[in-house]
Scaffold this motif. Structure first.
Motif, PDB file in Angstrom:
ATOM      1  N   LEU A 246      -8.478 -26.205 -22.635  1.00  0.00           N
ATOM      2  CA  LEU A 246      -7.220 -25.888 -23.309  1.00  0.00           C
ATOM      3  C   LEU A 246      -6.955 -26.970 -24.335  1.00  0.00           C
ATOM      4  O   LEU A 246      -6.955 -28.158 -24.007  1.00  0.00           O
ATOM      5  N   SER A 247      -6.751 -26.563 -25.573  1.00  0.00           N
ATOM      6  CA  SER A 247      -6.367 -27.479 -26.645  1.00  0.00           C
ATOM      7  C   SER A 247      -5.036 -27.007 -27.202  1.00  0.00           C
ATOM      8  O   SER A 247      -4.811 -25.805 -27.359  1.00  0.00           O
ATOM      9  N   ILE A 248      -4.162 -27.948 -27.476  1.00  0.00           N
ATOM     10  CA  ILE A 248      -2.884 -27.628 -28.105  1.00  0.00           C
ATOM     11  C   ILE A 248      -2.793 -28.449 -29.376  1.00  0.00           C
ATOM     12  O   ILE A 248      -2.934 -29.673 -29.350  1.00  0.00           O
ATOM     13  N   LYS A 249      -2.609 -27.734 -30.472  1.00  0.00           N
ATOM     14  CA  LYS A 249      -2.574 -28.351 -31.803  1.00  0.00           C
ATOM     15  C   LYS A 249      -3.805 -29.219 -32.035  1.00  0.00           C
ATOM     16  O   LYS A 249      -3.727 -30.316 -32.565  1.00  0.00           O
ATOM     17  N   GLY A 250      -4.968 -28.720 -31.601  1.00  0.00           N
ATOM     18  CA  GLY A 250      -6.239 -29.394 -31.830  1.00  0.00           C
ATOM     19  C   GLY A 250      -6.565 -30.518 -30.873  1.00  0.00           C
ATOM     20  O   GLY A 250      -7.639 -31.099 -30.958  1.00  0.00           O
TER      21      GLY A 250
ATOM     22  N   ILE B  52     -16.637 -21.937 -21.785  1.00  0.00           N
ATOM     23  CA  ILE B  52     -17.948 -22.367 -22.261  1.00  0.00           C
ATOM     24  C   ILE B  52     -18.946 -22.369 -21.112  1.00  0.00           C
ATOM     25  O   ILE B  52     -18.651 -22.875 -20.026  1.00  0.00           O
ATOM     26  N   ASP B  53     -20.127 -21.801 -21.350  1.00  0.00           N
ATOM     27  CA  ASP B  53     -21.233 -21.869 -20.399  1.00  0.00           C
ATOM     28  C   ASP B  53     -21.953 -23.190 -20.672  1.00  0.00           C
ATOM     29  O   ASP B  53     -22.591 -23.353 -21.710  1.00  0.00           O
ATOM     30  N   THR B  54     -21.826 -24.150 -19.775  1.00  0.00           N
ATOM     31  CA  THR B  54     -22.388 -25.474 -20.022  1.00  0.00           C
ATOM     32  C   THR B  54     -23.916 -25.489 -19.932  1.00  0.00           C
ATOM     33  O   THR B  54     -24.537 -26.459 -20.358  1.00  0.00           O
ATOM     34  N   ALA B  55     -24.517 -24.415 -19.402  1.00  0.00           N
ATOM     35  CA  ALA B  55     -25.975 -24.373 -19.317  1.00  0.00           C
ATOM     36  C   ALA B  55     -26.607 -24.295 -20.701  1.00  0.00           C
ATOM     37  O   ALA B  55     -27.667 -24.860 -20.937  1.00  0.00           O
ATOM     38  N   ASP B  56     -25.923 -23.597 -21.625  1.00  0.00           N
ATOM     39  CA  ASP B  56     -26.489 -23.460 -22.967  1.00  0.00           C
ATOM     40  C   ASP B  56     -25.486 -23.770 -24.084  1.00  0.00           C
ATOM     41  O   ASP B  56     -25.809 -23.654 -25.255  1.00  0.00           O
ATOM     42  N   GLY B  57     -24.257 -24.139 -23.727  1.00  0.00           N
ATOM     43  CA  GLY B  57     -23.250 -24.494 -24.722  1.00  0.00           C
ATOM     44  C   GLY B  57     -22.583 -23.307 -25.400  1.00  0.00           C
ATOM     45  O   GLY B  57     -21.776 -23.474 -26.299  1.00  0.00           O
ATOM     46  N   ARG B  58     -22.896 -22.107 -24.936  1.00  0.00           N
ATOM     47  CA  ARG B  58     -22.364 -20.885 -25.541  1.00  0.00           C
ATOM     48  C   ARG B  58     -20.898 -20.681 -25.158  1.00  0.00           C
ATOM     49  O   ARG B  58     -20.506 -20.854 -24.012  1.00  0.00           O
ATOM     50  N   VAL B  59     -20.077 -20.317 -26.136  1.00  0.00           N
ATOM     51  CA  VAL B  59     -18.685 -19.976 -25.879  1.00  0.00           C
ATOM     52  C   VAL B  59     -18.654 -18.513 -25.438  1.00  0.00           C
ATOM     53  O   VAL B  59     -19.007 -17.623 -26.199  1.00  0.00           O
ATOM     54  N   ILE B  60     -18.263 -18.292 -24.206  1.00  0.00           N
ATOM     55  CA  ILE B  60     -18.221 -16.949 -23.632  1.00  0.00           C
ATOM     56  C   ILE B  60     -16.962 -16.214 -24.088  1.00  0.00           C
ATOM     57  O   ILE B  60     -17.006 -15.030 -24.370  1.00  0.00           O
ATOM     58  N   HIS B  61     -15.867 -16.928 -24.135  1.00  0.00           N
ATOM     59  CA  HIS B  61     -14.599 -16.315 -24.520  1.00  0.00           C
ATOM     60  C   HIS B  61     -13.758 -17.370 -25.223  1.00  0.00           C
ATOM     61  O   HIS B  61     -13.713 -18.523 -24.789  1.00  0.00           O
ATOM     62  N   SER B  62     -13.098 -16.985 -26.289  1.00  0.00           N
ATOM     63  CA  SER B  62     -12.217 -17.896 -27.002  1.00  0.00           C
ATOM     64  C   SER B  62     -10.919 -17.153 -27.317  1.00  0.00           C
ATOM     65  O   SER B  62     -10.955 -15.997 -27.744  1.00  0.00           O
ATOM     66  N   TRP B  63      -9.801 -17.798 -27.086  1.00  0.00           N
ATOM     67  CA  TRP B  63      -8.502 -17.214 -27.333  1.00  0.00           C
ATOM     68  C   TRP B  63      -7.639 -18.256 -28.030  1.00  0.00           C
ATOM     69  O   TRP B  63      -7.687 -19.439 -27.695  1.00  0.00           O
ATOM     70  N   SER B  64      -6.859 -17.827 -29.019  1.00  0.00           N
ATOM     71  CA  SER B  64      -5.944 -18.752 -29.668  1.00  0.00           C
ATOM     72  C   SER B  64      -4.666 -18.025 -30.049  1.00  0.00           C
ATOM     73  O   SER B  64      -4.679 -16.823 -30.311  1.00  0.00           O
ATOM     74  N   ALA B  65      -3.574 -18.779 -30.048  1.00  0.00           N
ATOM     75  CA  ALA B  65      -2.273 -18.247 -30.441  1.00  0.00           C
ATOM     76  C   ALA B  65      -1.996 -18.665 -31.882  1.00  0.00           C
ATOM     77  O   ALA B  65      -2.399 -19.744 -32.305  1.00  0.00           O
ATOM     78  N   GLU B  66      -1.330 -17.816 -32.587  1.00  0.00           N
ATOM     79  CA  GLU B  66      -0.941 -18.157 -33.953  1.00  0.00           C
ATOM     80  C   GLU B  66       0.046 -19.330 -33.914  1.00  0.00           C
ATOM     81  O   GLU B  66       0.916 -19.377 -33.064  1.00  0.00           O
ATOM     82  N   ALA B  67      -0.128 -20.234 -34.833  1.00  0.00           N
ATOM     83  CA  ALA B  67       0.767 -21.406 -34.889  1.00  0.00           C
ATOM     84  C   ALA B  67       2.131 -21.032 -35.416  1.00  0.00           C
ATOM     85  O   ALA B  67       2.344 -20.051 -36.033  1.00  0.00           O
TER      86      ALA B  67
ATOM     87  N   CYS C  96       0.741 -20.553 -25.868  1.00  0.00           N
ATOM     88  CA  CYS C  96       1.897 -20.772 -26.728  1.00  0.00           C
ATOM     89  C   CYS C  96       1.400 -21.027 -28.153  1.00  0.00           C
ATOM     90  O   CYS C  96       0.222 -21.284 -28.359  1.00  0.00           O
ATOM     91  N   PRO C  97       2.270 -20.954 -29.145  1.00  0.00           N
ATOM     92  CA  PRO C  97       1.824 -21.233 -30.514  1.00  0.00           C
ATOM     93  C   PRO C  97       1.106 -22.584 -30.602  1.00  0.00           C
ATOM     94  O   PRO C  97       1.558 -23.584 -30.042  1.00  0.00           O
ATOM     95  N   GLY C  98      -0.038 -22.568 -31.247  1.00  0.00           N
ATOM     96  CA  GLY C  98      -0.821 -23.780 -31.429  1.00  0.00           C
ATOM     97  C   GLY C  98      -1.847 -24.030 -30.338  1.00  0.00           C
ATOM     98  O   GLY C  98      -2.593 -24.996 -30.397  1.00  0.00           O
ATOM     99  N   SER C  99      -1.911 -23.136 -29.332  1.00  0.00           N
ATOM    100  CA  SER C  99      -2.858 -23.370 -28.237  1.00  0.00           C
ATOM    101  C   SER C  99      -4.147 -22.576 -28.451  1.00  0.00           C
ATOM    102  O   SER C  99      -4.171 -21.538 -29.105  1.00  0.00           O
ATOM    103  N   CYS C 100      -5.221 -23.105 -27.873  1.00  0.00           N
ATOM    104  CA  CYS C 100      -6.536 -22.481 -27.930  1.00  0.00           C
ATOM    105  C   CYS C 100      -7.194 -22.689 -26.572  1.00  0.00           C
ATOM    106  O   CYS C 100      -7.148 -23.795 -26.024  1.00  0.00           O
TER     107      CYS C 100
END
Length: 67
Positions: free
Chosen positions: A13-17, A52-67, A44-48
């Motif tokens: 989880l990242s908020i505002k980067g 991530i599958d750590t075996a190969d670094g692939r992002v399985i799912h990504s979600w972000s809210a509009e800022a 919430c706004p600004g969150s992402c």
């Protein structure tokens, strides 16, 4: 997997980067369920949220809210 291995599937989880919270799960279905929960709780706004599958670094799912 080693006994102290936190799991192959990493949620970030990242908020505002800024990384804010991490979690690791051993199975993809468990991690995906938790990802949905995080979206409901922390989406919430600004969150992402990335799953991530750590075996190969692939992002399985990504979600972000509009800022």
């Amino acid at each position: 997997m080693l006994e102290d291995d936190p799991g192959r599937y990493h949620l970030l989880l990242s908020i505002k980067g800024q990384p804010t919270m991490h979690g690791w799960w051993k199975t993809e279905p468990s991690a995906l369920g938790q990802c949905r929960g995080w979206i409901g709780t922390w989406g919430c706004p600004g969150s992402c949220i990335d799953l991530i599958d750590t075996a190969d670094g692939r992002v399985i799912h990504s979600w972000s809210a509009e800022a």
